[in-house]
Design a protein around this motif. Sequence first.
Motif, PDB file in Angstrom:
ATOM      1  N   SER A 193      34.603  36.466  43.334  1.00 48.95           N
ATOM      2  CA  SER A 193      35.687  36.490  44.310  1.00 48.95           C
ATOM      3  C   SER A 193      36.949  37.106  43.723  1.00 48.95           C
ATOM      4  O   SER A 193      37.732  37.752  44.423  1.00 48.95           O
ATOM      5  CB  SER A 193      36.009  35.069  44.784  1.00 48.95           C
ATOM      6  N   LYS A 194      37.138  36.904  42.418  1.00 51.25           N
ATOM      7  CA  LYS A 194      38.340  37.392  41.744  1.00 51.25           C
ATOM      8  C   LYS A 194      38.253  38.870  41.407  1.00 51.25           C
ATOM      9  O   LYS A 194      39.249  39.593  41.451  1.00 51.25           O
ATOM     10  CB  LYS A 194      38.582  36.587  40.468  1.00 51.25           C
ATOM     11  N   HIS A 250      31.689  32.012  49.827  1.00 54.25           N
ATOM     12  CA  HIS A 250      32.175  33.251  49.212  1.00 54.25           C
ATOM     13  C   HIS A 250      31.082  34.309  49.137  1.00 54.25           C
ATOM     14  O   HIS A 250      31.354  35.504  49.233  1.00 54.25           O
ATOM     15  CB  HIS A 250      32.745  32.970  47.815  1.00 54.25           C
ATOM     16  N   THR A 290      40.477  32.742  49.519  1.00 51.75           N
ATOM     17  CA  THR A 290      39.475  31.703  49.682  1.00 51.75           C
ATOM     18  C   THR A 290      40.069  30.316  49.490  1.00 51.75           C
ATOM     19  O   THR A 290      41.236  30.163  49.131  1.00 51.75           O
ATOM     20  CB  THR A 290      38.308  31.926  48.687  1.00 51.75           C
ATOM     21  N   ASP A 335      39.504  26.971  47.210  1.00 54.20           N
ATOM     22  CA  ASP A 335      38.828  26.504  45.997  1.00 54.20           C
ATOM     23  C   ASP A 335      38.702  24.995  46.053  1.00 54.20           C
ATOM     24  O   ASP A 335      39.682  24.286  46.310  1.00 54.20           O
ATOM     25  CB  ASP A 335      39.619  26.928  44.756  1.00 54.20           C
ATOM     26  N   ASP A 390      35.590  29.380  45.678  1.00 60.12           N
ATOM     27  CA  ASP A 390      36.033  30.421  44.749  1.00 60.12           C
ATOM     28  C   ASP A 390      34.967  30.651  43.684  1.00 60.12           C
ATOM     29  O   ASP A 390      34.161  29.778  43.398  1.00 60.12           O
ATOM     30  CB  ASP A 390      37.355  30.013  44.096  1.00 60.12           C
TER      31      ASP A 390
END
Length: 329
Positions: free
Chosen positions: A278-279, A246, A287, A289, A274
């Motif tokens: 990333s959020k 990431h 992605t 996780d 993740d």
Amino acid sequence: MVTINEIAKLANVSRTTVSRVLNNSGYVSDEARARVLKVIKETGYIPSHQAKSLRTKQTKVIGVILPKISTETSSRVVMGMDEVFSERGYQILLANTNLKREKEIEYLNLLKSRRVDGIILLATNIHENLVKEIKNIDIPFVAVGQEIPHCSYVVHDDYHAAKTITKKLIEKGRKNIAFIGVYESDYAVGVLRKQGYYDALKENGLPIQSSYIAIRDFKLESGYKAMEEIAKNNHVFPDGVFAATHRLAIGAMQYLKEKNMKIPDEIGVASIGDSDISKIYSPALTTIDYEYEEAGRKAAEILLQQIEEKNNHEQKITLGYRLIERDSI
């Protein structure tokens, strides 16, 4: 400092009785136990863990060697371990290699000299000297993240995860997909994830173009530089990017945004791993996780089986993954 002999004298019991109360072993009458506990409370007596470890030949300490203590991945794995170890009365001693492979061997020997009950290694670069050292440490050992010969390990399904995320880009109509990876000294991330990318392209009739592939280290800025390298080396710009981590993906997206490339309208970006960034990054990153906490729990359970049950049977566990589709593809 109050000693166990003084506790025995004040409670009018034998030293053996005090020891049985402290270790919760052997028969002690309710009356004698109550007297001992009362004296312990009144005096504030604290048992010596060092003395106890000499008797039991256990320190109740687990050594955990991390590649980089500051990463979200490492912290999630350690959180999972701690859930299991704390319930069983064990403490964790962390050793941070800061991605220096010579430190792994140094810490293996240091932790052994500190008489830890077992060692868990969050492995990155597997090399001959490290494998030889692990074979010779002669105490319970589990690896996380890499397959190491002749020992128990917990790994993630890097190959299929990479294949899945590449296929997702293809499903979105991407036909010229670039790959940003890491050096092959890290087998799981550097080799298996790249092979998953290769095979996804092959199975869908898409060409593998060397000019679309850039290999660097794990740093955020490496993703930026890798994307810049791919841009300079190609007349036809890729319409998709799979980054092996990431952090590499976020670095690549930053370069694309600076070049006014619209994500995902002009180019889709996806990765493995993740994280909070990333959020919240815009657009949010699609992605894979991994079950990092579960990896920690499984590794801890395997190690405790070796320590407490003398179960030295090699256990090889591969954990699953989940695709998180966000706005970047």
